[in-house]
Structure formats: structure tokens, C-alpha cells
Design a protein around this motif. Structure first.
Motif, short mmCIF file in Angstrom:
data_model
loop_
_atom_site.label_atom_id
_atom_site.label_comp_id
_atom_site.label_asym_id
_atom_site.label_seq_id
_atom_site.Cartn_x
_atom_site.Cartn_y
_atom_site.Cartn_z
N PRO A 25 0.82 -1.22 0.00
CA PRO A 25 0.00 0.00 0.00
C PRO A 25 0.85 1.27 0.00
N ASN A 26 1.97 1.25 0.73
CA ASN A 26 2.86 2.41 0.76
C ASN A 26 3.43 2.68 -0.63
N ALA A 27 3.87 1.62 -1.31
CA ALA A 27 4.44 1.77 -2.65
C ALA A 27 3.39 2.24 -3.64
N ASN A 121 10.96 1.89 -14.34
CA ASN A 121 12.24 1.28 -13.96
C ASN A 121 12.54 1.37 -12.46
N TYR A 122 11.57 1.83 -11.67
CA TYR A 122 11.85 2.11 -10.26
C TYR A 122 10.80 1.52 -9.33
N THR A 123 11.23 1.27 -8.07
CA THR A 123 10.31 0.96 -7.00
C THR A 123 10.11 2.23 -6.18
N TYR A 124 8.97 2.32 -5.50
CA TYR A 124 8.58 3.57 -4.86
C TYR A 124 8.25 3.36 -3.38
N SER A 125 8.53 4.40 -2.59
CA SER A 125 8.08 4.44 -1.19
C SER A 125 7.86 5.89 -0.81
N ILE A 126 7.05 6.12 0.22
CA ILE A 126 6.73 7.48 0.64
C ILE A 126 6.81 7.60 2.15
N ALA A 135 8.24 12.87 1.38
CA ALA A 135 9.44 12.40 0.69
C ALA A 135 9.12 11.12 -0.06
N ILE A 136 9.26 11.15 -1.38
CA ILE A 136 9.07 9.95 -2.20
C ILE A 136 10.44 9.47 -2.66
#
Length: 206
Positions: A25-27, A121-126, A135-136
Motif C-alpha cells: 500500500p505504501n508503494a 524502472n523504479y520501485t517507490y516508497s513514501i 518524501a518519495i
């Protein structure tokens, strides 16, 4: 029978990959917010912002940039550049020299080629950093070249970008952002006004 077993094994491998790539869920939240900002910057209505950057002491500049899909224009103390997605014009102010490139040529900017970016091309977090904003963090997937990591700071209320910290190789650089505005960018802005620069020397590298 061997073909059936092979297909079952292949299906299992594909499902395994899909399971590994399923986002938390965060990603999902991080990707959604990031893509909303990304689409404002590079969307059909365009965006503008003031930037200040220092690339590990090699290259320092600040100026204003306008972006709209694959078109762009920027102004700083040394250069003005117009890119209408067909032709790229760069004016060196002191030399009164206009250099012309194909808009899609890597030769037009030796620094920009190191900062190519594709969101998939990326993984994400916040993370909510209280007074600093949201901040992402983007981390490159295995095998991705260029930008290895990026940290995008957003205003908590407007979600406008305030800074971007980028890692390329072992080096980091931070771009400070201000005066962000989305929408209302005319295509005319990206047209090189040759009539205003008749006295310039021209170097056509197309």
C-alpha cells in the motif's frame, strides 16, 4: 506431457515474478502521487519551475524551465535553449552563438544523457517528514542504468515539488525547485524566434 509440465513450470515462474512485483500500500500510494506530479510536469498542459542545481561541483547553474510533453525551454545566466521536439536550439549568450541539434540527439547535452528516466524502472516508497513535507524515494530496479536513486520532496498541501536529490553512480546531486506552476503553457514558447537572433553565428550539427 513434457510440454504440459513445461507450461505449468513457466506459468509458476511468471506468477512468482508477479507476486514479487506486487506493491505494498505504501508503494502504491508513492507511485500514485509521484505519477500525478510527473504527469503534470510532462502532460498536455505543461509546467514551469525555477531550478538551482550543483552537479558535484562540476556544473552549477540556476534558471527557469518550461516543459510540455517532449518539448522544453530553459533560461539560465549562460544559455537559452528551445526544444520543439523536432529541433533543439542552444544560444550561448556571451559568444552570441546558436548551436542547432536534432531534438532527439544525445550530443546536445552531455549531462542530460546521464539523467534519463523512465518511471517503470523504479520501485517507490513514501514518508511524511513533518515540516519538510512528503518524501518519495525511487530506487532503480536491477540492471537499470543512469539514475540509481532519487528522493523527491513535495509540499504536503499542494504536492508541488520542492527538491529532487539524485544518485548517479556514487555521486549525488540536489536540485532545488521553486515557483512551480502547472498548466497554461503555450506551444509557441518552444519555437526558436530566429528573427530575434539574426546577428548570431550559427553552428548546425544536425
Amino acid at each position: 506431457m513434457k510440454k504440459i509440465l513445461f507450461l505449468v513450470a513457466l506459468m509458476g515462474a511468471v506468477l512468482g515474478i508477479q507476486a514479487q512485483e506486487r506493491e505494498t500500500p505504501n508503494a502504491q500510494q508513492a507511485r500514485r502521487i509521484f505519477m500525478d506530479v510527473y504527469n503534470k510536469v510532462y502532460g498536455q498542459e505543461g509546467a514551469t519551475l525555477h531550478y538551482k542545481v550543483n552537479i558535484i561541483g562540476i556544473y552549477k547553474t540556476e534558471g527557469t524551465i518550461w516543459l510540455k510533453q517532449k518539448k522544453s525551454k530553459f533560461i539560465d545566466e549562460r544559455y537559452i535553449a528551445w526544444n520543439d521536439n523536432v529541433t533543439f536550439y542552444r544560444l550561448e549568450r556571451k559568444k552570441n552563438l546558436v548551436t542547432i541539434y536534432d531534438a532527439h540527439s544525445d550530443e546536445r547535452d552531455k549531462y542530460a544523457t546521464k539523467f534519463k528516466f523512465s518511471p517503470e524502472n523504479y520501485t517507490y516508497s513514501i514518508k511524511d517528514e513533518k515540516a519538510k513535507g512528503l518524501a518519495i524515494t525511487l530506487k532503480a530496479k536491477k540492471g537499470v542504468k543512469g539514475i540509481k536513486e532519487a528522493r523527491v520532496m513535495l509540499d504536503r498541501r499542494t504536492h508541488h515539488p520542492t527538491s529532487i536529490r539524485i544518485k548517479v553512480g556514487i555521486f549525488h546531486t540536489t536540485i532545488q525547485i521553486s515557483n512551480f506552476r502547472a498548466g497554461g503553457i503555450s506551444d509557441e514558447l518552444f519555437r526558436f524566434p530566429r528573427e530575434q537572433y539574426k546577428s548570431c553565428e550559427y553552428d548546425d550539427k544536425r
